[in-house]
Design an enzyme around this catalytic site. Structure first.
Site, PDB file in Angstrom:
ATOM      1  N   SER A  12       0.744  -1.191   0.133  1.00 24.54           N
ATOM      2  CA  SER A  12      -0.123   0.140  -0.004  1.00 24.54           C
ATOM      3  C   SER A  12       0.884   1.207   0.064  1.00 24.54           C
ATOM      4  O   SER A  12       0.317   2.348  -0.252  1.00 24.54           O
ATOM      5  CB  SER A  12      -0.879  -0.146   1.359  1.00 24.54           C
ATOM      6  OG  SER A  12      -0.097  -0.112   2.423  1.00 24.54           O
ATOM      7  N   CYS A  74       2.178  -6.821   1.721  1.00 21.44           N
ATOM      8  CA  CYS A  74       1.341  -6.133   2.619  1.00 21.44           C
ATOM      9  C   CYS A  74       0.548  -7.174   3.374  1.00 21.44           C
ATOM     10  O   CYS A  74      -0.225  -7.919   2.826  1.00 21.44           O
ATOM     11  CB  CYS A  74       0.325  -5.115   1.652  1.00 21.44           C
ATOM     12  SG  CYS A  74      -0.833  -4.284   2.572  1.00 21.44           S
ATOM     13  N   GLU A 153       5.178   5.835  10.227  1.00 25.98           N
ATOM     14  CA  GLU A 153       5.419   6.771   8.994  1.00 25.98           C
ATOM     15  C   GLU A 153       5.801   7.959   9.439  1.00 25.98           C
ATOM     16  O   GLU A 153       6.559   8.861   8.511  1.00 25.98           O
ATOM     17  CB  GLU A 153       4.181   6.620   8.175  1.00 25.98           C
ATOM     18  CG  GLU A 153       3.886   5.400   7.741  1.00 25.98           C
ATOM     19  CD  GLU A 153       3.251   5.365   6.340  1.00 25.98           C
ATOM     20  OE1 GLU A 153       2.920   6.458   5.506  1.00 25.98           O
ATOM     21  OE2 GLU A 153       3.314   4.339   5.745  1.00 25.98           O
ATOM     22  N   CYS A 185       2.355  -6.746  10.369  1.00 28.96           N
ATOM     23  CA  CYS A 185       2.148  -5.884   9.409  1.00 28.96           C
ATOM     24  C   CYS A 185       3.524  -5.253   9.171  1.00 28.96           C
ATOM     25  O   CYS A 185       4.504  -5.304   9.931  1.00 28.96           O
ATOM     26  CB  CYS A 185       1.483  -4.634  10.327  1.00 28.96           C
ATOM     27  SG  CYS A 185       1.467  -2.933   9.655  1.00 28.96           S
ATOM     28  N   HIS A 187       4.864  -2.666   8.567  1.00 27.76           N
ATOM     29  CA  HIS A 187       5.777  -1.487   9.433  1.00 27.76           C
ATOM     30  C   HIS A 187       6.242  -1.876  10.748  1.00 27.76           C
ATOM     31  O   HIS A 187       7.127  -1.346  11.270  1.00 27.76           O
ATOM     32  CB  HIS A 187       4.766  -0.443   9.774  1.00 27.76           C
ATOM     33  CG  HIS A 187       4.125   0.419   8.616  1.00 27.76           C
ATOM     34  ND1 HIS A 187       3.679  -0.003   7.477  1.00 27.76           N
ATOM     35  CD2 HIS A 187       4.352   1.781   8.111  1.00 27.76           C
ATOM     36  CE1 HIS A 187       3.386   0.690   6.546  1.00 27.76           C
ATOM     37  NE2 HIS A 187       3.606   1.993   6.998  1.00 27.76           N
TER      38      HIS A 187
HETATM   39  N1  DGL Z   1       0.850  -2.493   4.403  1.00 27.17           N
HETATM   40  C1  DGL Z   1       0.075  -2.721   5.544  1.00 27.17           C
HETATM   41  C2  DGL Z   1      -0.004  -3.904   6.495  1.00 27.17           C
HETATM   42  O1  DGL Z   1       1.011  -4.479   6.117  1.00 27.17           O
HETATM   43  C3  DGL Z   1      -0.029  -1.628   6.642  1.00 27.17           C
HETATM   44  C4  DGL Z   1      -0.062  -0.098   6.167  1.00 27.17           C
HETATM   45  C5  DGL Z   1      -1.491   0.081   5.532  1.00 27.17           C
HETATM   46  O2  DGL Z   1      -2.597  -0.045   6.399  1.00 27.17           O
HETATM   47  O3  DGL Z   1      -1.657   0.287   4.403  1.00 27.17           O
HETATM   48  O4  DGL Z   1      -0.977  -4.405   6.708  1.00 27.17           O
END
Ligand code: DGL
Length: 269
Positions: A12, A74, A153, A185, A187
């Site tokens: 994303s 993601c 972020e 996730c 991040h």
């Molecule tokens: N990349 C998303 C995940 O791993 C986190 C960021 C988003 O909510 O887009 O779930």
């Protein structure tokens, strides 16, 4: 299929760069194309139907670049769209949920695993499904931690705000008797040091596990790039390339050049 074809990775936004970093570390010779859907981030608060549609468009764009393997870097996309991507595209598709689930099952002795992630990932129950497909007797508890993504972020990787937020979220995780915690996730590996200071259970980093899975799949399909040296890196975003490069360099731990802005409108499969 030529072993020189690139691996396509999408997320994303910047988060999937934690996966790309591991791919570069474990498979340096591979050519890699990364797409960050920065115009529509975050996915973690959207409905599964919307995330599925976005994921198909992202996949279609990367397919148009002639990739040999698609990586859904993601957790939210992997949670809700992996099967549809596998059904739609003629290349192997690797998500981040299955590798993380497999590693967690290998680690747990108490057969209690906790997963933290975005709201959509946790609500989808995808980690629980993936873990139970390996071992039905394992108990899985999911915890949404929606404030982590914006804090990370923003670059708040240390200090009171992120530490107190983590303590608040992880209180109930700690009390649940688990002995493996999946960072569900993209991040969260960025604040592994904070999470690890609060929770004593081993942390499962889906990014590391996904890169290992990519190697396995490439070996199996005999498409692992055999040459030495560094592969090429190309970056595409759907909005704000400069912001992506600024935040993304912290995730990737290297400079981001060769970045273009794209529109995905014509990539509806
Ligand atoms: N990349 C998303 C995940 O791993 C986190 C960021 C988003 O909510 O887009 O779930």
């Amino acid at each position: 299929m030529s072993t020189e074809l690139p691996i396509g990775i999408f997320d994303s936004g910047v988060g999937g760069l934690t996966v790309m970093k591991e791919v570069i570390k474990q498979l340096p010779a591979e050519n890699v194309i990364y797409l960050g859907d920065t115009a529509r981030v975050p996915y973690g608060v959207r409905s599964s139907e919307t995330v599925l549609r976005y994921s198909l468009e992202n996949g279609q764009f990367l397919m148009s670049k002639g990739i040999k393997l698609l990586v859904v870097a993601c957790n939210t996309s992997s949670a809700v769209s992996l099967q549809a991507l596998r059904d739609n595209f003629p290349v192997p598709v690797v998500g981040v949920v299955e590798p993380g689930a497999r590693a967690a099952v290998q680690v747990t002795k108490s057969k209690k695993i906790a997963v933290i992630g975005t709201e959509t990932t946790i609500q989808s129950g995808s980690y629980e499904t993936a873990i139970k497909a390996i071992d039905k007797s394992v108990e899985v508890a999911g915890f949404a931690c929606p404030l982590f993504v914006p804090l990370i972020e923003e670059g708040w990787l240390d200090g009171d705000v992120v530490t107190l937020t983590a303590k608040k979220y992880l209180e109930s995780v700690k009390n649940n008797g688990m002995d493996a915690l999946v960072l569900g996730c993209t991040h969260y590996p960025m604040i592994k040091h904070i999470i690890g200071g609060i929770v004593s259970a081993p942390l499962i980093d889906s990014a590391v596990e996904t890169a290992k899975e990519i190697r396995r799949v490439l070996e199996q399909s005999e498409t692992l790039c055999g040459r030495r040296g560094q592969g090429s890196r190309e970056f595409y975003v759907t909005d704000a390339p400069h912001k992506f490069a600024g935040v993304g360099e912290r995730f990737l731990e290297q400079a981001i050049t060769n970045i273009s802005r794209v529109s995905l409108e014509q990539f509806i499969p």
